[in-house]
Design a protein around this motif. Sequence first.
Motif, mmCIF file in Angstrom:
data_model
loop_
_atom_site.group_PDB
_atom_site.id
_atom_site.type_symbol
_atom_site.label_atom_id
_atom_site.label_comp_id
_atom_site.label_asym_id
_atom_site.label_seq_id
_atom_site.Cartn_x
_atom_site.Cartn_y
_atom_site.Cartn_z
ATOM 1 N N TYR A 101 0.874 -1.176 0.000
ATOM 2 C CA TYR A 101 0.000 0.000 0.000
ATOM 3 C C TYR A 101 0.903 1.215 0.000
ATOM 4 N N LEU A 102 0.448 2.245 -0.655
ATOM 5 C CA LEU A 102 1.250 3.463 -0.735
ATOM 6 C C LEU A 102 0.406 4.616 -0.214
ATOM 7 N N LEU A 124 -11.260 -5.443 6.275
ATOM 8 C CA LEU A 124 -12.541 -6.059 5.922
ATOM 9 C C LEU A 124 -12.891 -7.152 6.931
ATOM 10 N N ALA A 128 -8.867 -8.999 5.512
ATOM 11 C CA ALA A 128 -8.008 -8.403 4.493
ATOM 12 C C ALA A 128 -8.011 -6.885 4.658
ATOM 13 N N ILE A 130 -7.751 -3.211 3.221
ATOM 14 C CA ILE A 130 -7.945 -2.584 1.908
ATOM 15 C C ILE A 130 -7.073 -1.349 1.736
ATOM 16 N N ILE A 161 -14.255 -2.449 8.949
ATOM 17 C CA ILE A 161 -15.319 -2.105 7.998
ATOM 18 C C ILE A 161 -16.581 -2.805 8.432
ATOM 19 N N GLU A 162 -17.562 -2.008 8.766
ATOM 20 C CA GLU A 162 -18.774 -2.577 9.341
ATOM 21 C C GLU A 162 -19.760 -2.996 8.270
ATOM 22 N N ALA A 164 -23.111 -2.838 6.346
ATOM 23 C CA ALA A 164 -24.005 -1.743 5.981
ATOM 24 C C ALA A 164 -25.404 -2.041 6.524
ATOM 25 N N SER B 615 -1.770 4.218 -3.154
ATOM 26 C CA SER B 615 -2.418 3.062 -3.763
ATOM 27 C C SER B 615 -3.140 2.294 -2.672
ATOM 28 N N VAL B 616 -4.326 1.860 -2.969
ATOM 29 C CA VAL B 616 -5.074 1.016 -2.051
ATOM 30 C C VAL B 616 -5.459 -0.257 -2.793
ATOM 31 N N ASP B 617 -5.659 -1.298 -2.041
ATOM 32 C CA ASP B 617 -5.960 -2.601 -2.636
ATOM 33 C C ASP B 617 -7.332 -3.042 -2.133
ATOM 34 N N LEU B 618 -8.331 -2.873 -2.983
ATOM 35 C CA LEU B 618 -9.693 -3.194 -2.558
ATOM 36 C C LEU B 618 -10.044 -4.654 -2.808
ATOM 37 N N GLY B 620 -9.545 -7.269 -1.246
ATOM 38 C CA GLY B 620 -10.018 -8.018 -0.077
ATOM 39 C C GLY B 620 -9.546 -9.458 -0.067
ATOM 40 N N GLY B 621 -8.273 -9.650 -0.269
ATOM 41 C CA GLY B 621 -7.743 -11.003 -0.286
ATOM 42 C C GLY B 621 -7.823 -11.629 -1.665
ATOM 43 N N ASP B 668 -17.441 -14.533 -1.237
ATOM 44 C CA ASP B 668 -16.926 -14.559 0.118
ATOM 45 C C ASP B 668 -17.108 -15.979 0.648
ATOM 46 N N VAL B 670 -17.742 -17.049 3.577
ATOM 47 C CA VAL B 670 -18.773 -17.209 4.611
ATOM 48 C C VAL B 670 -20.131 -16.704 4.126
ATOM 49 N N HIS B 671 -20.106 -15.545 3.450
ATOM 50 C CA HIS B 671 -21.381 -14.885 3.157
ATOM 51 C C HIS B 671 -21.727 -14.918 1.674
ATOM 52 N N VAL B 676 -18.754 -4.324 -1.395
ATOM 53 C CA VAL B 676 -18.108 -3.352 -0.516
ATOM 54 C C VAL B 676 -18.186 -1.985 -1.184
ATOM 55 N N THR B 678 -16.749 1.736 -0.849
ATOM 56 C CA THR B 678 -15.674 2.473 -0.192
ATOM 57 C C THR B 678 -15.668 3.903 -0.716
ATOM 58 N N ALA B 690 -16.234 3.012 4.729
ATOM 59 C CA ALA B 690 -16.358 1.770 3.974
ATOM 60 C C ALA B 690 -17.380 0.898 4.673
ATOM 61 N N VAL B 692 -19.728 -2.932 4.187
ATOM 62 C CA VAL B 692 -19.840 -4.172 3.432
ATOM 63 C C VAL B 692 -21.286 -4.670 3.488
#
Lengths: 225, 913
Positions: A101-102, A124, A128, A130, A161-162, A164, B615-618, B620-621, B668, B670-671, B676, B678, B690, B692
């Motif tokens: 991440y930057l 998340l 993970a 984000i 992250i909750e 919604a 940079s962000v990585d959305l 999520g794995g 996912d 589990v679900h 998501v 953001t 953010a 989910v």
Amino acid sequence: MQQFTLFFVVHLTALFASTACIDYDGFLNMKLEHSLNCNDEKFCHRGSITLKSIRTGVPIIDQILFNEKHLEALKKLANEDEFYSIKTTITTGENSKGTEYLSSVKAQAFLENGLSDVINAWILPNGAVIAVNFQVANSTQPLKQATNEYKLNSKFYLRYIEQAPVPDTASYIQKMERDREAREKGEMKDNRSFLAKYWMYIVPVAIFVMISGATNPEASAPAGR
Amino acid sequence: MGNLSINLKPNFMGLLKCLNSINWFIVFFSLINLSMCIYEDQIGKFDWRQSYVGRIKFAQFDTVSTARKIIVATEENVLAALNLKTGQVVWRHVFESTSSGNIQLLHLSDQIITVTGSNPYLVRGWDLSTGVLIWEWGLTLQKNEHTDFSEWWVQNGLLVHMVPKFGSHIEVSVYNVATGHNRGATSKLPAVWINEGCVLSPPYYTCISGSPGNQLLLSMDVTSDAVQIISKPLAEYTTARNANLNPFDTNTVIPGFLLNEKIILIRGNKFEAINIAVSEPSASVALVDSASGPLVLQTWNDEAKGFTLTAHNLVSGQRVNEIGWSDRSLSIPEPELSAVICTKTAREQHVCRILVTAADDASHLIQQEGRVLWTREEALANVVAVEFVDLPVSDLDAAIESEFDQKEGSVLAAFTRRLQSQFQQLQGAVRTLLAGDAAAADEPPPLVRDYFNLHKIMVLLTDAGKIFGMDNLSGEILWKLYEPNLNTEAAVMFTRRSARHPPHDAYLTIVGKHEETGNGLIVSLNPIRGTPVGEQTLHLDVQILQCAVLYKADAQKLHALILLDKDENVQILPESSAPLVENMYMHVADRSSAVVRGYALRHDGERVSAKNIWSVDLSGGGSQRVVWSVSKPAAERIHSAGRVLPDRSVLYKHLNPNLVLLLTEGPDPVHKDVVVATCVDGVSGGVLSAHVHRRARRPALPLHSEHFLAYLYYNDKQRRHEIATLELYEGPERWVPAGAAFSSLRGARAPHVQRHAYIVPAAPAAAALSATERSLTDKHVLLALSTGAIVELPWALLEPRRALSPAGEAREEGLVPYAPELPLPAEAVVNYNATLLRLTRIHTAPSGLESTSLVLATGLDLFYTRIAPSKTFDLLKDDFDYYLISVVLAALVLATYSTKYFAARKMLKMAWK
């Protein structure tokens, strides 16, 4: 009794998990690198943040001290109104390879606020991350000097992250039930007859009709002949 | 009622008074009329609808019924009848947009027979004149493979289905058309020689087979009981190395095919080469019947002569001179003969009507001598992007403006300018007076800005690469431009200079991809006239990652185009604007990897460079992918910075202009599926909020304006569509003082996010927010539903601050109590009963009137209207009684003066007494 306490503990952790909104627990390792006084490389070591458990979110922050050279380089960046960039590499139990991440802050602001920053890591429910955001803390404190070296003043927050909100049908139906009950009760109270309720409207109309009928009886009389 | 009972006294006068007050109530309530519908006589006054069918795939002339029609089946899975004289849609059936609606066969006899879908198939019969479904039967094949190359045709009242299995055999099934009764069951014909290059010319299936140099031309009648293969060495017909078989575009006469540029017919189980040369390899060839025997028609786009059509008599090989012409004025790229009908007049002349479909999806019906009867621009069934462009001011207004613009100059010069412009105005006034109203009504209104700026040009970019300029009031196409190399996937349009800056022309730029190379293709044009300007058509040698328009204009009032290419280099168009780049940031979201990168652009004195700053990585794995990324509309105004609460305090909105909503979805463990949402700051890369959604799919139709956001998703658990709304607030105090510029880089503060979700009791297809010039007017949400209606909903209904049972103060604020389901009342439908099929997008634009927002819905249909979210508070009613008010005014003036006269006389008389 033993069983009961165990059950209680399990229940408590389940409760906690739902509040923290995390399906997964494990360690989190953040390697921090910055682009300051790095000789030839683009990024070099700044420190690390370790969390033993994502769920508790208690960080152990270990960062280098800035020396004069660092400060010199930071001032140079500030003069050019440039960014001070930090690269974070996160490794978890599931993701041993690491994700990068930057994030950047204005060097000028970082310097003015006494090398203090706020680090937010957004995570998340599946564990993970984000984003890792560095932001300058709004504190106009002077540089903390410890024998020719400057201490970095970082605060770390793990942001879960909750879930919604979903359309709230259950409580709406409850409200409707309550309203209906209230209305029914209200109707029970006012069960007077139609005349008893609306006499004040009927009487004037009746009087009006009577008066208009009484004032010109001759008008109707010729019609009868 | 309480009010009434107070007024009501038991006497006549009281009742009268009461009635009077009721009257006032009626007047009052009629003023705040809550419904948003229009009156019946207003239909078509502010709106129009255009119906399209899509690019024509099959077409046949209806020669049976009395009302002449063309029956078409299109790539958009539409079956329609077009009026032969006008080209208008007589009736239309829209099938599923997925492969189950794919039309495989269109056959005309006394009724229309269609085959749709791809295993299972549906065979339907339609009435010719009304388009009513008469019968239908389904067919499911056991084996699913090889059906991609299957063919259908009707022969002697029987439906034939052929499935070739390359290198092995052909399966042929014959059905009774109307009942689906399988007459002869399925027969398997051994044919090891068939391959993918084979062509069908019912009932013959023809292939080239064999090793190179020793190839054979093989053909077989697949419907005959006895298997008979016609086989000839290929060398007899062509000496070309790579021989290609092509079917005719239209063939109603004899089975045949094209072998390279040679016409070969199959007659009496023999190949027969015809001595008519195909003029051009790209020419479209048709075989049609006429009164004087079969004709061979060819059409192509000649470089020198333009659109060319020739006809030859099949038997004699002679050229038929009365059919055949070339026309340079017709721009029909890559014409294709969709349907041809030829008859003979009393004077023994051929009369042909030819339906030609071009590469730009337009269909033209051409008559003898090249007269185009009508043209349908079917590219408009697939609009990708729309831009509303202001019209230039008239010369007269421009003169007035320039008069006040010029600051320098002597008093005398200013005086002469004033005299000149006033003389011009006088001239104009006299001219309009002389011309009168009648003349003005006939000719189209000139392309100049009207007083309320309601008249605009809409530039529509279509999937086919054709760009249209359309008048928004009439829906008339003003200009069109075909860009064959433009791939409009993810293309964007920017108005880089409006028409407000004479003498400079308006300037519009389309950034897209090149069809073949995938590199950037930039088309710049004048949106008023449709002529290329500036860079014209620029083909870059690199792929574009992101593009933006510089917020500052240069000396020519032109906003520079900034392109970030794949190698993270920056290009500025025009290059002279590079020094203007300052405080410019861009972000790029990768769809599949879900990594979002932010760049800071800097001008270092020579060139502009981009530096990756966040940079962000959305992902999520690794499972999530970015579906939508929406930022705020570029030229958005914000009217108020906060909301007044009942206790007189202000709740300040978080008005971050750099906010980007990113919607990701993915599986996912589990679900099941999660969505998501953001909110990321596009400059600093900071995540603001953010959330989910569990067990949710297909996030769609994001809306983003001021401090609020909304998006739709499908709730998998409850199996319904829901809309999530969120609003961002700073709290009771401002973060930055009033008037100060917002900075994303200032510091760490998170806004307060209000969220809620509502059930949408319909399937939404598109959504948009109303847009007005100064954002004074309420924001309304336009939701296009799959039923073909566009519903206008006030934002107040979507507000996340709606409480279930508002307490005293919240009630005072006027918040609607929470209800989980959004009401979609029928009177909120802006397109009344004009059903719009397969809507894909809604575009809104502000007009010069603050109350009015212009709306264009695109899809298979185009629908334009205007909406007034807070009622037309700045406009007199459409049926305002000007006559009455002038009579009343005149009477009042008359009465005033007459009473004055009488009063004076009375005073005089009094004085004499």
